[in-house]
Motif scaffolding. Sequence first.
Motif, PDB file in Angstrom:
ATOM      1  N   THR A 216       0.842  -1.198   0.000  1.00  9.48           N
ATOM      2  CA  THR A 216       0.000   0.000   0.000  1.00  9.48           C
ATOM      3  C   THR A 216       0.877   1.249   0.000  1.00  9.48           C
ATOM      4  N   THR A 217       0.503   2.225  -0.814  1.00  5.34           N
ATOM      5  CA  THR A 217       1.276   3.459  -0.893  1.00  5.34           C
ATOM      6  C   THR A 217       1.283   4.165   0.463  1.00  5.34           C
ATOM      7  N   ILE A 218       2.474   4.479   0.947  1.00 10.95           N
ATOM      8  CA  ILE A 218       2.637   5.174   2.226  1.00 10.95           C
ATOM      9  C   ILE A 218       2.837   6.655   1.943  1.00 10.95           C
ATOM     10  N   GLN A 219       2.026   7.496   2.575  1.00 11.39           N
ATOM     11  CA  GLN A 219       2.164   8.926   2.310  1.00 11.39           C
ATOM     12  C   GLN A 219       3.411   9.528   2.955  1.00 11.39           C
ATOM     13  N   TRP A 220       3.702   9.153   4.212  1.00 15.75           N
ATOM     14  CA  TRP A 220       4.866   9.716   4.902  1.00 15.75           C
ATOM     15  C   TRP A 220       5.505   8.683   5.828  1.00 15.75           C
ATOM     16  N   THR A 221       6.826   8.748   5.924  1.00 20.69           N
ATOM     17  CA  THR A 221       7.579   8.033   6.954  1.00 20.69           C
ATOM     18  C   THR A 221       8.602   9.012   7.523  1.00 20.69           C
ATOM     19  N   ASN A 222       9.202   8.648   8.637  1.00 15.17           N
ATOM     20  CA  ASN A 222      10.213   9.527   9.220  1.00 15.17           C
ATOM     21  C   ASN A 222      11.420   9.699   8.293  1.00 15.17           C
ATOM     22  N   GLU A 223      11.628   8.734   7.391  1.00 12.99           N
ATOM     23  CA  GLU A 223      12.783   8.800   6.495  1.00 12.99           C
ATOM     24  C   GLU A 223      12.605   9.812   5.365  1.00 12.99           C
ATOM     25  N   ASP A 224      11.379  10.352   5.221  1.00  9.73           N
ATOM     26  CA  ASP A 224      11.140  11.327   4.154  1.00  9.73           C
ATOM     27  C   ASP A 224      11.690  12.708   4.485  1.00  9.73           C
ATOM     28  N   PHE A 225      12.159  12.896   5.715  1.00  9.51           N
ATOM     29  CA  PHE A 225      12.588  14.225   6.155  1.00  9.51           C
ATOM     30  C   PHE A 225      14.022  14.174   6.679  1.00  9.51           C
ATOM     31  N   SER A 226      14.856  15.018   6.121  1.00  8.03           N
ATOM     32  CA  SER A 226      16.255  15.067   6.569  1.00  8.03           C
ATOM     33  C   SER A 226      16.417  15.950   7.796  1.00  8.03           C
ATOM     34  N   SER A 227      15.479  16.846   8.022  1.00  3.64           N
ATOM     35  CA  SER A 227      15.513  17.707   9.205  1.00  3.64           C
ATOM     36  C   SER A 227      14.098  17.959   9.691  1.00  3.64           C
ATOM     37  N   TYR A 228      13.977  18.329  10.957  1.00  6.73           N
ATOM     38  CA  TYR A 228      12.661  18.536  11.551  1.00  6.73           C
ATOM     39  C   TYR A 228      12.833  19.368  12.825  1.00  6.73           C
ATOM     40  N   PRO A 229      11.832  20.165  13.179  1.00  9.81           N
ATOM     41  CA  PRO A 229      11.952  21.076  14.330  1.00  9.81           C
ATOM     42  C   PRO A 229      11.551  20.444  15.657  1.00  9.81           C
ATOM     43  N   PHE A 230      11.942  19.185  15.855  1.00  9.61           N
ATOM     44  CA  PHE A 230      11.570  18.477  17.074  1.00  9.61           C
ATOM     45  C   PHE A 230      12.787  17.727  17.613  1.00  9.61           C
ATOM     46  N   SER A 231      12.713  17.349  18.874  1.00  4.60           N
ATOM     47  CA  SER A 231      13.765  16.496  19.427  1.00  4.60           C
ATOM     48  C   SER A 231      13.681  15.119  18.775  1.00  4.60           C
ATOM     49  N   ASP A 232      14.779  14.382  18.817  1.00  7.36           N
ATOM     50  CA  ASP A 232      14.778  13.045  18.213  1.00  7.36           C
ATOM     51  C   ASP A 232      13.751  12.131  18.886  1.00  7.36           C
ATOM     52  N   SER A 233      13.626  12.230  20.193  1.00 11.54           N
ATOM     53  CA  SER A 233      12.695  11.355  20.905  1.00 11.54           C
ATOM     54  C   SER A 233      11.249  11.648  20.517  1.00 11.54           C
ATOM     55  N   LYS A 234      10.923  12.930  20.340  1.00 14.34           N
ATOM     56  CA  LYS A 234       9.562  13.290  19.928  1.00 14.34           C
ATOM     57  C   LYS A 234       9.321  12.910  18.477  1.00 14.34           C
ATOM     58  N   TRP A 235      10.321  13.069  17.647  1.00 15.26           N
ATOM     59  CA  TRP A 235      10.195  12.715  16.233  1.00 15.26           C
ATOM     60  C   TRP A 235       9.959  11.222  16.057  1.00 15.26           C
ATOM     61  N   LYS A 236      10.583  10.416  16.907  1.00 10.59           N
ATOM     62  CA  LYS A 236      10.445   8.972  16.790  1.00 10.59           C
ATOM     63  C   LYS A 236       9.165   8.440  17.441  1.00 10.59           C
ATOM     64  N   ASN A 237       8.504   9.286  18.201  1.00  9.16           N
ATOM     65  CA  ASN A 237       7.237   8.900  18.833  1.00  9.16           C
ATOM     66  C   ASN A 237       6.239  10.037  18.615  1.00  9.16           C
ATOM     67  N   PRO A 238       5.730  10.181  17.394  1.00 11.30           N
ATOM     68  CA  PRO A 238       4.979  11.380  17.002  1.00 11.30           C
ATOM     69  C   PRO A 238       3.700  11.611  17.807  1.00 11.30           C
ATOM     70  N   ASP A 239       3.473  12.879  18.165  1.00 11.25           N
ATOM     71  CA  ASP A 239       2.208  13.290  18.751  1.00 11.25           C
ATOM     72  C   ASP A 239       1.470  14.160  17.735  1.00 11.25           C
ATOM     73  N   ALA A 240       0.406  14.827  18.165  1.00 12.39           N
ATOM     74  CA  ALA A 240      -0.401  15.623  17.242  1.00 12.39           C
ATOM     75  C   ALA A 240       0.396  16.760  16.615  1.00 12.39           C
ATOM     76  N   GLU A 241       1.332  17.330  17.369  1.00 15.72           N
ATOM     77  CA  GLU A 241       2.141  18.422  16.831  1.00 15.72           C
ATOM     78  C   GLU A 241       3.011  17.948  15.671  1.00 15.72           C
ATOM     79  N   VAL A 242       3.614  16.785  15.835  1.00 17.62           N
ATOM     80  CA  VAL A 242       4.463  16.234  14.769  1.00 17.62           C
ATOM     81  C   VAL A 242       3.610  15.871  13.553  1.00 17.62           C
TER      82      VAL A 242
END
Length: 216
Positions: free
Chosen positions: A36-62
Amino acid sequence: MKKTKNLSVGLLCMSMLMLFLATSAIADTVTIKPSTTIQWTNEDFSSYPFSDSKWKNPDAEVVSWVTGDSVAELYRQGHWENGSYPTATGSYASSYNTTMPTSNETATISYVNGKPAINTSYPTYLLVKDGAANSPVWFIYDLLNLHDVYVNGTVVADYAWNGTDTIYVDNPWPNQGSISHVAFFGTVSSVPEPTTLMLLGFGLVGLAGAGKKFKK
């Protein structure tokens, strides 16, 4: 004139009955496979405005940042662990039931009949999080714009979830990972439950009958 009024009341009753039966129909099963086509994964972004721990466990903000839509976490269910499931969270915690085998490689998310359903008139997303920090760490699916899913065993190129169909997540990390949790993100605006719609219909019929008495 009397016949016309009786016909109107009859048509109203029939319309509400049809609406009730339609909303109580047996749900389809929508299977999300690795193909199934995946719209987004964490690997689609080389940078992000969040801590690594928050990025790896996404909440509504992410999820809002990733998708571009302002969303809230509507439902979240963790995996089977130590003989039980953790309590589901979110404003729709009682509206859905998620089961996973002890291996946690698949997840079945079912709507609970009679409960408010997520309103898919608004953007709605499914987050599937890995439990072993494999790559990718998470997947986000746009539930209103799914591609190459299976509906009752038949491949469907384009599909939009209706808020009540069963979602089966089939082994998103083949031979390497398990599911930590699944979560719905969207807007807190529920679709009325079928019983509420039926009661509304009966109320309208009652009002029509009362109006008829007053005119006599």
